[in-house]
Structures are given as C-alpha cells and as structure tokens.
Write a protein that holds these residues in place. Sequence first.
Motif, PDB file in Angstrom:
ATOM      1  N   UNK A 155       9.957   0.645  36.575  1.00 38.16           N
ATOM      2  CA  UNK A 155       8.963   1.090  37.540  1.00 38.16           C
ATOM      3  C   UNK A 155       8.346  -0.109  38.261  1.00 38.16           C
ATOM      4  N   UNK A 156       7.961  -1.111  37.496  1.00 42.02           N
ATOM      5  CA  UNK A 156       7.334  -2.300  38.095  1.00 42.02           C
ATOM      6  C   UNK A 156       8.324  -3.060  38.979  1.00 42.02           C
ATOM      7  N   UNK A 157       9.578  -3.051  38.572  1.00 41.74           N
ATOM      8  CA  UNK A 157      10.600  -3.707  39.397  1.00 41.74           C
ATOM      9  C   UNK A 157      10.696  -3.047  40.773  1.00 41.74           C
ATOM     10  N   UNK A 158      10.675  -1.718  40.790  1.00 48.11           N
ATOM     11  CA  UNK A 158      10.730  -0.993  42.059  1.00 48.11           C
ATOM     12  C   UNK A 158       9.459  -1.251  42.873  1.00 48.11           C
ATOM     13  N   UNK A 159       8.305  -1.171  42.223  1.00 53.13           N
ATOM     14  CA  UNK A 159       7.035  -1.352  42.927  1.00 53.13           C
ATOM     15  C   UNK A 159       6.925  -2.744  43.542  1.00 53.13           C
ATOM     16  N   UNK A 160       7.466  -3.739  42.872  1.00 52.52           N
ATOM     17  CA  UNK A 160       7.400  -5.108  43.383  1.00 52.52           C
ATOM     18  C   UNK A 160       8.066  -5.227  44.751  1.00 52.52           C
ATOM     19  N   UNK A 161       9.059  -4.397  45.003  1.00 48.84           N
ATOM     20  CA  UNK A 161       9.750  -4.438  46.294  1.00 48.84           C
ATOM     21  C   UNK A 161       8.835  -4.013  47.444  1.00 48.84           C
ATOM     22  N   UNK A 162       7.737  -3.302  47.122  1.00 55.16           N
ATOM     23  CA  UNK A 162       6.812  -2.824  48.153  1.00 55.16           C
ATOM     24  C   UNK A 162       5.485  -3.591  48.126  1.00 55.16           C
ATOM     25  N   UNK A 163       5.430  -4.641  47.332  1.00 56.96           N
ATOM     26  CA  UNK A 163       4.186  -5.382  47.110  1.00 56.96           C
ATOM     27  C   UNK A 163       3.606  -5.961  48.398  1.00 56.96           C
ATOM     28  N   UNK A 164       4.462  -6.348  49.325  1.00 54.81           N
ATOM     29  CA  UNK A 164       4.003  -7.032  50.528  1.00 54.81           C
ATOM     30  C   UNK A 164       3.957  -6.128  51.754  1.00 54.81           C
ATOM     31  N   UNK A 165       4.236  -4.843  51.574  1.00 48.10           N
ATOM     32  CA  UNK A 165       4.281  -3.941  52.721  1.00 48.10           C
ATOM     33  C   UNK A 165       2.889  -3.482  53.130  1.00 48.10           C
ATOM     34  N   UNK A 166       2.662  -3.395  54.437  1.00 49.51           N
ATOM     35  CA  UNK A 166       1.352  -3.029  54.948  1.00 49.51           C
ATOM     36  C   UNK A 166       1.138  -1.550  55.142  1.00 49.51           C
ATOM     37  N   UNK A 167       2.195  -0.738  55.007  1.00 46.04           N
ATOM     38  CA  UNK A 167       2.047   0.693  55.246  1.00 46.04           C
ATOM     39  C   UNK A 167       1.727   1.459  53.967  1.00 46.04           C
ATOM     40  N   UNK A 168       1.154   2.646  54.142  1.00 50.82           N
ATOM     41  CA  UNK A 168       0.828   3.505  53.007  1.00 50.82           C
ATOM     42  C   UNK A 168       2.099   3.923  52.273  1.00 50.82           C
ATOM     43  N   UNK A 169       2.039   3.928  50.944  1.00 42.17           N
ATOM     44  CA  UNK A 169       3.183   4.291  50.113  1.00 42.17           C
ATOM     45  C   UNK A 169       2.955   5.678  49.517  1.00 42.17           C
ATOM     46  N   UNK A 170       3.998   6.512  49.533  1.00 40.27           N
ATOM     47  CA  UNK A 170       3.892   7.893  49.049  1.00 40.27           C
ATOM     48  C   UNK A 170       4.836   8.097  47.867  1.00 40.27           C
ATOM     49  N   UNK A 186      -1.381  -0.721  39.625  1.00 41.14           N
ATOM     50  CA  UNK A 186      -2.500  -1.669  39.594  1.00 41.14           C
ATOM     51  C   UNK A 186      -2.025  -3.062  39.215  1.00 41.14           C
ATOM     52  N   UNK A 187      -1.067  -3.131  38.293  1.00 47.72           N
ATOM     53  CA  UNK A 187      -0.540  -4.428  37.869  1.00 47.72           C
ATOM     54  C   UNK A 187       0.206  -5.126  38.998  1.00 47.72           C
ATOM     55  N   UNK A 188       0.891  -4.352  39.827  1.00 44.60           N
ATOM     56  CA  UNK A 188       1.703  -4.920  40.910  1.00 44.60           C
ATOM     57  C   UNK A 188       0.892  -5.123  42.187  1.00 44.60           C
ATOM     58  N   UNK A 189       0.069  -4.126  42.547  1.00 47.03           N
ATOM     59  CA  UNK A 189      -0.646  -4.163  43.824  1.00 47.03           C
ATOM     60  C   UNK A 189      -2.076  -4.693  43.709  1.00 47.03           C
ATOM     61  N   UNK A 190      -2.596  -4.729  42.479  1.00 46.61           N
ATOM     62  CA  UNK A 190      -3.981  -5.141  42.275  1.00 46.61           C
ATOM     63  C   UNK A 190      -4.871  -3.941  42.028  1.00 46.61           C
ATOM     64  N   UNK A 191      -5.842  -4.054  41.124  1.00 49.23           N
ATOM     65  CA  UNK A 191      -6.667  -2.901  40.725  1.00 49.23           C
ATOM     66  C   UNK A 191      -7.581  -2.385  41.829  1.00 49.23           C
ATOM     67  N   UNK A 192      -7.861  -3.203  42.853  1.00 48.72           N
ATOM     68  CA  UNK A 192      -8.793  -2.786  43.903  1.00 48.72           C
ATOM     69  C   UNK A 192      -8.103  -2.098  45.079  1.00 48.72           C
ATOM     70  N   UNK A 193      -6.792  -1.931  45.009  1.00 43.60           N
ATOM     71  CA  UNK A 193      -6.070  -1.265  46.104  1.00 43.60           C
ATOM     72  C   UNK A 193      -6.488   0.209  46.154  1.00 43.60           C
ATOM     73  N   UNK A 194      -6.810   0.697  47.346  1.00 43.80           N
ATOM     74  CA  UNK A 194      -7.211   2.096  47.505  1.00 43.80           C
ATOM     75  C   UNK A 194      -6.019   3.036  47.286  1.00 43.80           C
ATOM     76  N   UNK A 195      -6.299   4.197  46.716  1.00 48.07           N
ATOM     77  CA  UNK A 195      -5.240   5.164  46.429  1.00 48.07           C
ATOM     78  C   UNK A 195      -5.820   6.568  46.428  1.00 48.07           C
ATOM     79  N   UNK A 196      -4.932   7.544  46.401  1.00 50.43           N
ATOM     80  CA  UNK A 196      -5.345   8.947  46.383  1.00 50.43           C
ATOM     81  C   UNK A 196      -4.329   9.743  45.579  1.00 50.43           C
ATOM     82  N   UNK A 197      -4.808  10.490  44.603  1.00 50.22           N
ATOM     83  CA  UNK A 197      -3.951  11.389  43.829  1.00 50.22           C
ATOM     84  C   UNK A 197      -4.197  12.811  44.319  1.00 50.22           C
TER      85      UNK A 197
END
Length: 299
Positions: A155-170, A186-197
Amino acid sequence: MMAIQRSYQETTEWGALYLVPTPIGNLEDMTFRAVDVLKTADLILAEDTRHTQKLLNHFAIMTPQKSFHKFNTQERIPEVIAWLKAGQTIAEVSDAGMPVISDPGQALVMACVAEGIAVIPLPGANAALTGLVASGLSADTFTFVGFLPRQSKERRHVLTQYQNQGETLMFYESPHRLKDALVDCAAVFGPERQACVVRELTKQYEEFNRDTLQGLIAYYQENKTVKGEICFLVAGNPNPQTEAEQLNDNLQDLSLKEQVEWWMAHDQIKPKPAIKKVAKLNGLAKQAVYMAYHEIEGR
C-alpha cells in the motif's frame, strides 16, 4: 490505423455493447435511458445476477441475465463477442455505479474494441466523482486510484508514487481496512494533509467526515465499527517538488556507493556510467567515486 466509432450514425449486422450505470444506493438515481436500454437489450451481463435481479424487479425489466465477474471473465468474453457478432444487443452492469471502473468489464470493452464492435456508454452514478464534488477538496484536477493493496508495505509503495502530485486523490476501500489505509496515507503524505471519508453515498446513512488524516485516524480509532460502502479522498500535495528537488531528497543522505547503486537501479545502467553520473553530480573525480563504490581504501 485510427478506429472511428460513430455510435448512432452507422448500421451494422453486429450488435452493440451498452455500458449501463446503476444506482450506488438510491434507486431514484436510475435514469430513464438506462431503464429503457435494459428493457430493450437482448441480454444483461451482471456482476451478481441475484443483486441485479432486485433492480430489474423494481423497474419491471424482464430481460434475461448472465453472470460476468472476475472469476469467469476469460471464458465468458469469447461467448459475448460471438453473441454481439450474431447481432445481439448486450447491456453490461456492475453491482453499483459505472461499469468498467474497478470492474472486470474493462477486459470486455478492450476485446470489443479490438474486434470493431461498438461500445456505447451511458452516463450515470459514480461513487468517486459523487464524493469528490461534496468533499470540500479541489475538484479542478484529480486522480482516481481505486482500491489499494491489502498489505501495508505494498500500500505504501503505491501511495509513494502519488506523494508529489498536486491533484486530489480518490480511493475506494473496504470498511475494515479503512483505518489502516489512512495510517499509511498519513505516513506517506503527512498527518496534516486534508482528507475526506465518504460513507454510504445516496443512502439513508450517507456521511462525510472531513478532517486532516491525523484527525480522521483518531476518529476511527475511537469509532472502530465502520459499515457500508467507503470512498475516501486525500488533498493533493500543496507544495509539489520539482524533479531536481525530488532527486536531491532521494540522494542527499546516501553514501557515494549507495548513490551509484541508486542510479544503476533507477536508470537500469551498469556501474561505469553510474559512477560517471555520481561523480558529475557531486563535483568529484570519477576515480574517487570508483574507489568508494568498490570500497578501495586510498593510499
């Protein structure tokens, strides 16, 4: 050679494959056109025929069904192609939402396109887009990732590929893996990144939980029982790095030997050109990098 499909301007003895969206919860989201296509089709391909039969019963649709799911895709596709070439009109539906999106219908569409059979999509419900527009996150640009791997490392390997992208991820996720997925985000993007469930879209218990990843993790640690269909969205990186900045981050803490190995893996090159590249980037003589890579002590 370009293949041109004029869906409503050409006549052919072959049939056509219609991609028919179904409601993601509220049955009133079924369109008039979707009902009409399902009623007039010769056959409906359904992910779960028992589930789809409830929808057909609600709208008094008598069209017969055949199963089409990830476990019978390869054996079913040749049959469907033959039926279409025999002139049948076939409608494909998923259990909910738009067919083909995170769905085995993709393989069927590709097979039809390869054979020159018309594939006609109908607009309709989609959980990711429905959640996006009410998430409070940017909808100007976005990336649909879909389901993440089940294991944290993958999971983290996949998320790392989107770490530098500026667009919203779904993302789509199952309720019992939601918290772990948020922890990895949170580990990949940082705990303060905004999100919505988003939970149970269009249904009676529809729910939007908007917070930082850290806040959402805390909420789901306290509220452990999560039910229903889940879609979650994560804001893009507000300060995406340039390629040079990313490269610097990747290399800054590595030894000369590790840098050579990194470039060998990254560029799929042998040691000699990698040593030359590391020497140039660090302003060093090639001999110095060569010695560091081969762990040769200087005299």
